[in-house]
Write a protein that holds these residues in place. Structure first.
Motif, short mmCIF file in Angstrom:
data_model
loop_
_atom_site.label_atom_id
_atom_site.label_comp_id
_atom_site.label_asym_id
_atom_site.label_seq_id
_atom_site.Cartn_x
_atom_site.Cartn_y
_atom_site.Cartn_z
N PHE A 18 0.84 -1.20 0.00
CA PHE A 18 0.00 0.00 0.00
C PHE A 18 0.87 1.24 0.00
O PHE A 18 1.85 1.33 0.75
CB PHE A 18 -0.91 -0.01 1.24
CG PHE A 18 -1.92 1.09 1.26
CD1 PHE A 18 -3.04 1.02 0.47
CD2 PHE A 18 -1.75 2.20 2.07
CE1 PHE A 18 -3.99 2.04 0.48
CE2 PHE A 18 -2.68 3.22 2.10
CZ PHE A 18 -3.81 3.14 1.30
N TYR A 19 0.50 2.21 -0.86
CA TYR A 19 1.22 3.48 -0.88
C TYR A 19 0.79 4.34 0.30
O TYR A 19 -0.40 4.60 0.50
CB TYR A 19 0.92 4.25 -2.18
CG TYR A 19 1.85 3.90 -3.32
CD1 TYR A 19 3.18 4.30 -3.29
CD2 TYR A 19 1.39 3.17 -4.40
CE1 TYR A 19 4.03 3.99 -4.35
CE2 TYR A 19 2.23 2.85 -5.45
CZ TYR A 19 3.55 3.26 -5.42
OH TYR A 19 4.40 2.95 -6.45
N SER A 20 1.75 4.77 1.08
CA SER A 20 1.50 5.65 2.21
C SER A 20 2.80 6.40 2.50
O SER A 20 3.86 6.12 1.93
CB SER A 20 1.07 4.85 3.44
OG SER A 20 2.15 4.05 3.91
N VAL A 21 2.72 7.35 3.42
CA VAL A 21 3.91 8.09 3.81
C VAL A 21 4.95 7.14 4.41
O VAL A 21 6.15 7.34 4.25
CB VAL A 21 3.54 9.20 4.82
CG1 VAL A 21 4.79 9.89 5.35
CG2 VAL A 21 2.62 10.23 4.17
N ASN A 22 4.48 6.08 5.05
CA ASN A 22 5.42 5.10 5.64
C ASN A 22 6.30 4.45 4.58
O ASN A 22 7.47 4.14 4.83
CB ASN A 22 4.65 4.02 6.41
CG ASN A 22 4.06 4.54 7.70
OD1 ASN A 22 4.55 5.53 8.26
ND2 ASN A 22 3.01 3.90 8.18
N VAL A 23 5.75 4.24 3.39
CA VAL A 23 6.54 3.65 2.31
C VAL A 23 7.63 4.62 1.87
O VAL A 23 8.76 4.21 1.58
CB VAL A 23 5.63 3.27 1.12
CG1 VAL A 23 6.46 2.85 -0.08
CG2 VAL A 23 4.68 2.16 1.51
N PHE A 24 7.31 5.91 1.84
CA PHE A 24 8.32 6.91 1.51
C PHE A 24 9.38 6.99 2.61
O PHE A 24 10.56 7.18 2.32
CB PHE A 24 7.66 8.27 1.29
CG PHE A 24 7.01 8.42 -0.05
CD1 PHE A 24 7.63 9.14 -1.06
CD2 PHE A 24 5.80 7.83 -0.32
CE1 PHE A 24 7.05 9.27 -2.32
CE2 PHE A 24 5.19 7.94 -1.56
CZ PHE A 24 5.83 8.66 -2.57
N ASN A 25 8.96 6.84 3.85
CA ASN A 25 9.93 6.80 4.95
C ASN A 25 10.86 5.60 4.80
O ASN A 25 12.07 5.70 5.03
CB ASN A 25 9.21 6.71 6.29
CG ASN A 25 8.55 8.02 6.69
OD1 ASN A 25 9.00 9.09 6.27
ND2 ASN A 25 7.51 7.94 7.49
N GLN A 26 10.29 4.45 4.41
CA GLN A 26 11.11 3.25 4.21
C GLN A 26 12.12 3.47 3.09
O GLN A 26 13.29 3.07 3.20
CB GLN A 26 10.21 2.06 3.89
CG GLN A 26 10.98 0.76 3.65
CD GLN A 26 10.06 -0.39 3.29
OE1 GLN A 26 8.85 -0.34 3.55
NE2 GLN A 26 10.61 -1.43 2.70
N CYS A 27 11.67 4.12 2.02
CA CYS A 27 12.57 4.42 0.90
C CYS A 27 13.73 5.29 1.38
O CYS A 27 14.89 5.04 1.04
CB CYS A 27 11.79 5.11 -0.21
SG CYS A 27 12.79 5.77 -1.56
N GLU A 28 13.44 6.30 2.16
CA GLU A 28 14.48 7.22 2.62
C GLU A 28 15.42 6.55 3.61
O GLU A 28 16.63 6.75 3.57
CB GLU A 28 13.81 8.45 3.27
CG GLU A 28 14.71 9.67 3.37
CD GLU A 28 15.68 9.58 4.54
OE1 GLU A 28 16.82 10.07 4.43
OE2 GLU A 28 15.27 9.02 5.59
N ASN A 29 14.87 5.72 4.48
CA ASN A 29 15.69 5.11 5.54
C ASN A 29 16.52 3.93 5.04
O ASN A 29 17.63 3.69 5.52
CB ASN A 29 14.79 4.63 6.69
CG ASN A 29 14.12 5.79 7.41
OD1 ASN A 29 14.65 6.90 7.45
ND2 ASN A 29 12.94 5.55 7.98
N SER A 30 15.98 3.18 4.06
CA SER A 30 16.65 1.95 3.62
C SER A 30 17.54 2.14 2.41
O SER A 30 18.32 1.26 2.07
CB SER A 30 15.59 0.89 3.28
OG SER A 30 14.84 1.29 2.15
#
Length: 296
Positions: free
Chosen positions: A230-242
């Motif tokens: 699911f697309y959410s802000v959390n996915v963008f956070n994961q992209c930035e962190n990982s």
């Protein structure tokens, strides 16, 4: 519209106790008793027989209990009818907006839409982008929210039980953290993704994404595809962190300040447009006609 003490009266009558009613209302028993006393004084009737065994409705209380339920529901229905009438008369289009479904496209089209439909007004209704909200809001478009802007295809429309008006085919891009080595590039080649984790929505979400996935699997096995749900802000956070790479579109470039969206040298696109009810009102049909005219 009605005396809110009636709500407390119904709660006490159903609970049979001031203490239980207070717990349900998250207030003190003293506050509940005070409201009932005020209601009895205002109506000049005794509503409860009080004893050590609890509360029992009087004959007057039983009569009010039945009428109060009708009064409260009637008032709520009246408010709903009034809001619907105001919306129809004022031609208010309720636009659902979230980080993943920004209303920017409608803001940009506003001058042209207003030219074709001068009485129209927008009401922005923010919502939290969760799987549950996405499912319920899109399934019930036309009730609390009329229009949502976003990417879609026929698969998603069937799944979410709504219609879509395609405004454009937006290129599929990649998002990377500002600290990622690829962030220095203004455009990516497919070979730039070799050895990287590429986050794609799971198979079956969109035929357009599945076509990209199949191409990469068949012709670029050096790219490690990572599914997500699911697309959410959390996915963008994961992209930035990982430091993983995320499949995105330009419509999401303002979601995360530490993410850069970069176009890729491939021809993959996905429809972007407006989602609306499968049974749109006359007003929504007129609005969509104005949008089509504004896009020409």
């Amino acid at each position: 519209m009605y005396n809110p003490q009636l709500d407390t009266f119904l709660r006490v009558a159903d609970a049979g106790s001031f203490n239980k009613a207070a717990e349900e209302a998250y207030i003190t028993p003293t506050a509940v008793i005070k409201q009932i006393n005020l209601l009895e004084a205002h109506l000049d009737v005794k509503l409860f027989e009080r004893s050590h065994r609890g509360l029992v409705l009087t004959k007057a209380g039983k009569s009010l209990y039945q009428d109060a339920k009708y009064i409260i529901q009637y008032c709520k229905d009246s408010v709903t009818r009034a809001k619907n009438a105001m919306q129809e008369e004022g031609k208010v289009i309720r636009i659902g907006t979230s980080p993943m479904t920004p209303a920017q496209i409608l803001v940009e089209l506003w001058p042209k839409i207003h030219k074709f439909y001068p009485d129209i007004k927008f009401q922005l209704i923010p919502f939290e982008n969760t799987p549950e909200n996405a499912r319920e809001i899109l399934k019930n478009l036309g009730q609390n929210i009329d229009i949502v802007a976003g990417i879609f295809d026929d698969t998603m429309l069937n799944l979410r039980q709504c219609n879509g008006l395609e405004l454009s085919r937006t290129p599929i891009c990649c998002a990377v953290s500002l600290t990622h080595p690829l962030a220095a590039k203004d455009k990516l080649k497919v070979t730039d993704l070799y050895g990287e984790n590429l986050m794609l929505m799971h198979r079956g979400w969109s035929k357009f994404v599945d076509e990209l996935r199949d191409d990469l699997w068949a012709n670029h096995p050096q790219i490690n595809i990572v599914d997500f749900d699911f697309y959410s802000v959390n996915v963008f956070n994961q992209c930035e962190n990982s430091n993983d790479i995320l499949m995105v579109t330009r419509n999401w470039e303002n979601i995360h300040p530490l993410i850069k969206i970069i176009p890729v040298e491939w021809d993959y696109t996905i429809p972007f447009g407006l989602l609306y009810s499968q049974q749109p009102s006359r007003m929504i049909q007129q609005f969509l006609t104005a949008v089509k005219a504004a896009m020409k």
